[in-house]
Write a protein that holds these residues in place. Structure first.
Motif, short mmCIF file in Angstrom:
data_model
loop_
_atom_site.label_atom_id
_atom_site.label_comp_id
_atom_site.label_asym_id
_atom_site.label_seq_id
_atom_site.Cartn_x
_atom_site.Cartn_y
_atom_site.Cartn_z
N ALA A 1 -45.98 -21.81 49.48
CA ALA A 1 -46.14 -22.96 48.58
C ALA A 1 -47.55 -23.06 48.02
N ALA A 2 -48.53 -22.54 48.75
CA ALA A 2 -49.92 -22.64 48.32
C ALA A 2 -50.34 -21.52 47.38
N THR A 3 -49.42 -20.64 47.01
CA THR A 3 -49.73 -19.62 46.00
C THR A 3 -50.37 -20.30 44.79
N VAL A 4 -51.49 -19.76 44.33
CA VAL A 4 -52.24 -20.41 43.26
C VAL A 4 -51.83 -19.82 41.92
N LEU A 5 -51.36 -20.69 41.03
CA LEU A 5 -50.92 -20.28 39.69
C LEU A 5 -52.01 -20.60 38.66
N PHE A 6 -52.26 -19.64 37.79
CA PHE A 6 -53.23 -19.82 36.70
C PHE A 6 -52.49 -19.65 35.38
N ASP A 7 -52.91 -20.43 34.40
CA ASP A 7 -52.21 -20.42 33.11
C ASP A 7 -52.68 -19.30 32.19
N THR A 8 -53.95 -18.91 32.30
CA THR A 8 -54.49 -17.92 31.36
C THR A 8 -55.22 -16.82 32.11
N ALA A 9 -55.29 -15.66 31.48
CA ALA A 9 -56.04 -14.54 32.06
C ALA A 9 -57.53 -14.85 32.10
N ASP A 10 -57.99 -15.72 31.20
CA ASP A 10 -59.42 -16.05 31.18
C ASP A 10 -59.87 -16.69 32.49
N GLU A 11 -58.96 -17.43 33.13
CA GLU A 11 -59.32 -18.05 34.41
C GLU A 11 -59.56 -16.99 35.49
N LEU A 12 -59.03 -15.79 35.27
CA LEU A 12 -59.18 -14.71 36.25
C LEU A 12 -60.25 -13.70 35.84
N ARG A 13 -61.09 -14.06 34.89
CA ARG A 13 -62.11 -13.11 34.47
C ARG A 13 -62.98 -12.74 35.67
N HIS B 1 -42.39 -17.55 37.04
CA HIS B 1 -43.39 -18.14 36.15
C HIS B 1 -43.89 -17.09 35.15
N PRO B 2 -43.03 -16.57 34.29
CA PRO B 2 -43.48 -15.56 33.33
C PRO B 2 -44.56 -16.11 32.41
N GLY B 3 -45.53 -15.25 32.10
CA GLY B 3 -46.62 -15.66 31.23
C GLY B 3 -47.77 -16.29 31.98
N ARG B 4 -47.62 -16.52 33.29
CA ARG B 4 -48.71 -17.08 34.09
C ARG B 4 -49.20 -16.03 35.08
N TYR B 5 -50.11 -16.42 35.97
CA TYR B 5 -50.74 -15.49 36.89
C TYR B 5 -50.77 -16.12 38.28
N ALA B 6 -50.33 -15.38 39.29
CA ALA B 6 -50.24 -15.93 40.64
C ALA B 6 -51.06 -15.08 41.61
N ILE B 7 -51.81 -15.77 42.45
CA ILE B 7 -52.50 -15.10 43.56
C ILE B 7 -51.90 -15.63 44.85
N LEU C 1 -62.13 -14.17 45.93
CA LEU C 1 -63.30 -15.02 45.76
C LEU C 1 -64.55 -14.22 45.42
N ALA C 2 -64.58 -12.96 45.80
CA ALA C 2 -65.75 -12.13 45.54
C ALA C 2 -65.86 -11.72 44.08
N GLN C 3 -64.77 -11.86 43.32
CA GLN C 3 -64.78 -11.33 41.95
C GLN C 3 -64.59 -12.38 40.88
N LEU C 4 -63.93 -13.49 41.19
CA LEU C 4 -63.62 -14.50 40.16
C LEU C 4 -64.90 -15.13 39.62
N ASP C 5 -65.12 -15.00 38.32
CA ASP C 5 -66.33 -15.55 37.71
C ASP C 5 -66.28 -17.06 37.56
N ASP C 6 -65.09 -17.62 37.40
CA ASP C 6 -64.92 -19.05 37.14
C ASP C 6 -65.03 -19.83 38.45
#
Length: 669
Positions: free
Chosen positions: A180-192, A211-217, A228-233
């Protein structure tokens, strides 16, 4: 219905017939397995002949073959492909299995036979392994409550049953919370900042979750997620970190202190001041004072090292750090100071090459074994690959199953299991499995690893080798069935080969061009090895301190609210650093509240004392590496639990272990 679990598998090495298995097979197999073993135990206990090693101890070793087979297959299924039906079966049978074990271990007639043999053990003419088996089995019965009176045994049975229920509930809650805690992001920019293949894997993961079109970690088991070591945002890092530390906060909040209280009560019933004292009495550490002394020696220099790192990272960031910033700025400083870019390494760390030309090659160079994929043998999931392991001369050794990708229903983390333990008595060769949770890339794309994932591959394969090289008669001693505080020793030794030049040069090659990892990066990896050890050591020691605090409680102690207890425990241990949370917080500390590491998480650092010292012995010993590997295999790995591990270490190295190599490795000298 033909139930494939009810007979020994006819597949090579008795590989379980996964293709024939369904969830409906487990309940009748469990029922028959328990009934069969109880009948076998009753026959042993009622044997009119005087007790002997063969008709009592060996007969007990032979008993329960069906139940062991079912438990191994079901346990693997529950860990790698949990469903509502599997969870229901786990909830039903875990307390029943606890009651079954009590029925065996608290059988007064059986214990009377064992007790009589134990009193005369030195007059029985037993070889060393047989004498050790008699002593260990007798100790197991005593520690299980065989000498308690009827009222004491009734109370013990109730405690064990409730603990089994709570442990199953903890794991079930954690699995659900982590999903349930899988983190969803709306845009690829959030994962820069993430590598393109990692972003593609996140998109694929989101699509698989609807959730097609989104991004899940998806979350891994530990606190500080590797992304956490790579996410710029910073906002993306905060979301990921917050999701990680929030798991179990509600669902397991009441379960954790209840488990701790019940364990303390059980220890008191058995004559121990705490659960930790009960556990450590059978470990190589021996006493709670020994464990406390090791932790107390390591914590102050580790914290000092971490504070130096904090100052460096804060200066680089130009502002005060938050907990979700530490890994990110560590990589920035490491890249600037040592020219090591974690993202730049990944194209050189492709899974297939790391596996074949790294993990497997190192095993061949050290021990002469070879692994050949068997496409004709079924795994328990399409992801699972089966490898046959043979000696240098082609003689069969066992099977290795590899299950590397994360998926729904699979628990987090990485681990090794023995599906079939090696045993001369039962004429069984080993079948072992390694599980990881690597993000699956899009179809047709290579699986590129982080350096930590490469280390995990080598680590878990070290456990696999421990199981594969087992050469014991009695299943009780097979493979990794050694004291909990040394089970990590062989796996940690195996990690060292990942950066050995003769191994690294073979597997660290660009997945497109085949070019080797540039020399300056190889040198920088070695130079940067100790940077970040302050964080890593404190993070680990904080979790070990939490485990220790929960399990040194007395029977009458009330820990109260788990978050308040945690805060007080970390403060008392000297590891209450706001920027470095424990590797696991209590409500998602599956090792100790869902698994069998309770009062034993210290094992990793205890084992690392042996590991670091052994690596010095390995690399400093003259002569061919294969000869040293053969000696390590013969004198330690092959022994399993049939000999005292510390005695094996002393025979191997000619001395007792030293802590100095560990201190040097972790920058704590």
């Amino acid at each position: 219905m033909t139930n494939p679990l009810l007979t020994r598998s006819r597949l090579p090495y008795e590989l379980p017939p996964f293709a024939e298995l369904t969830a409906a097979h487990y309940a009748p197999a469990f029922d028959r397995g328990m009934a069969e073993q109880l009948a076998e135990v009753a026959a042993i206990a009622a044997d009119p002949a005087p007790p002997s090693f063969e008709n009592t101890v060996v007969a007990l070793e032979r008993s329960g073959a069906l139940l062991r087979r079912v438990e191994a297959v079901f346990g693997n299924h529950a860990a790698t492909g949990s469903t509502e039906e599997i969870q229901r079966l786990d909830a039903e049978y875990r307390p029943r299995l606890a009651a079954h074990r009590d029925a065996v271990l608290l059988d007064r007639r059986l214990f009377a036979r064992l007790d009589a043999l134990h009193r005369e053990r030195h007059q029985l003419g037993l070889d060393d392994a047989s004498l050790r088996l008699l002593e260990r089995v007798h100790t197991d019965f005593v520690r299980a409550g065989a000498r308690l009176d009827d009222a004491g045994q009734r109370r013990l049975r109730g405690l064990n049953e409730e603990l089994a229920v709570l442990s199953a509930t903890f794991e079930r809650n954690l699995l659900a919370d982590t999903a349930a805690a899988t983190v969803l992001f709306d845009t690829a920019d959030e994962l820069r900042g993430l590598a393109p293949d990692a972003v593609a894997a996140a998109a694929l993961s989101a699509e698989s979750l609807g959730h097609p079109g989104r991004y899940a970690i998806r979350l891994k088991l530990f606190t500080n997620q590797s992304e956490l070591a790579q996410l710029d945002d910073p906002a993306a890092r905060e979301r990921l970190f917050t999701a990680s530390v929030s798991r179990g906060r509600e669902s397991n909040r009441q379960i954790v202190p209840r488990i701790a209280r019940l364990r303390a009560q059980r220890a008191a019933l058995l004559g121990y001041p705490s659960h930790a004292a009960y556990v450590v009495a059978e470990m190589t550490a021996g006493t709670i004072e020994a464990v406390g002394s090791l932790l107390a020696r390591l914590i102050p220099p580790a914290v000092a090292n971490a504070r130096r790192e904090e100052a460096t990272l804060t200066e680089a960031a130009g502002r005060p750090l938050e907990p979700w910033d530490w890994s990110y700025w560590t990589e920035r400083v490491r890249g600037a100071r040592y020219t090591v870019d974690a993202a730049a390494l990944r194209p050189y760390l492709e899974l297939e090459r790391v596996l074949a030309d790294g993990v497997f090659l190192a095993a061949e160079q050290l021990y002469g074994v070879r692994l050949t994929e068997r496409h004709d043998l079924p795994g328990y999931h399409p992801d699972v690959r089966v490898f046959e392991v043979t000696e240098a001369n082609g003689a069969p050794l066992g099977l290795f199953l590899a299950d590397f990708y994360a998926r729904p229903g699979k628990r987090g983390g990485a681990w090794m299991d023995q599906l079939v333990p090696q045993s001369g008595l039962l004429d069984q060769r080993p079948v072992v499995v390694n599980n990881l949770n690597i993000a699956r890339p899009p179809h047709g794309e290579p699986t590129l690893l982080t350096l930590d994932e490469v280390r995990t591959l080598f680590h878990e394969f070290g456990h696999a080798l421990h199981g594969l090289f087992s050469d014991v008669r009695y299943p009780y001693f097979s493979g990794t069935r050694v004291p909990r505080d040394v089970v990590e020793y062989p796996s940690q030794v195996n990690e060292v080969w990942m950066l050995r030049p003769e191994v690294l040069s073979r597997y660290a090659r660009h997945h497109l061009t085949g070019e080797p990892l540039p020399g300056h990066l190889v040198a920088a990896l070695e130079e940067s090895r100790r940077f970040g050890e302050g964080f890593a050591t404190v993070e680990y020691l904080a979790a070990a301190a939490l485990d220790w605090a929960w399990h040194t409680l007395g029977a009458g102690d009330d820990p109260g609210d788990p978050e308040a207890f945690e805060a007080a425990a970390l403060e008392a241990a000297g590891v209450a650093l706001p920027l470095i949370p424990p590797r696991y917080r209590s409500t998602y500390f599956a090792h100790v509240f869902g698994g069998d590491y309770s009062a034993g998480y210290y094992a990793y650092i205890w084992s690392e004392v042996l590991d670091a010292d052994t690596v010095e012995w390995f690399t400093g010993r003259p002569g061919p590496l294969r000869e040293t590997g053969a000696l390590f295999r013969r004198e330690l790995l092959a022994k399993g639990g049939s000999a005292d591990v510390m005695e094996c270490f002393r025979r191997l190295t000619g001395r007792s272990p030293r802590i100095e190599p560990l201190l040097a490795r972790r920058g704590l000298s």
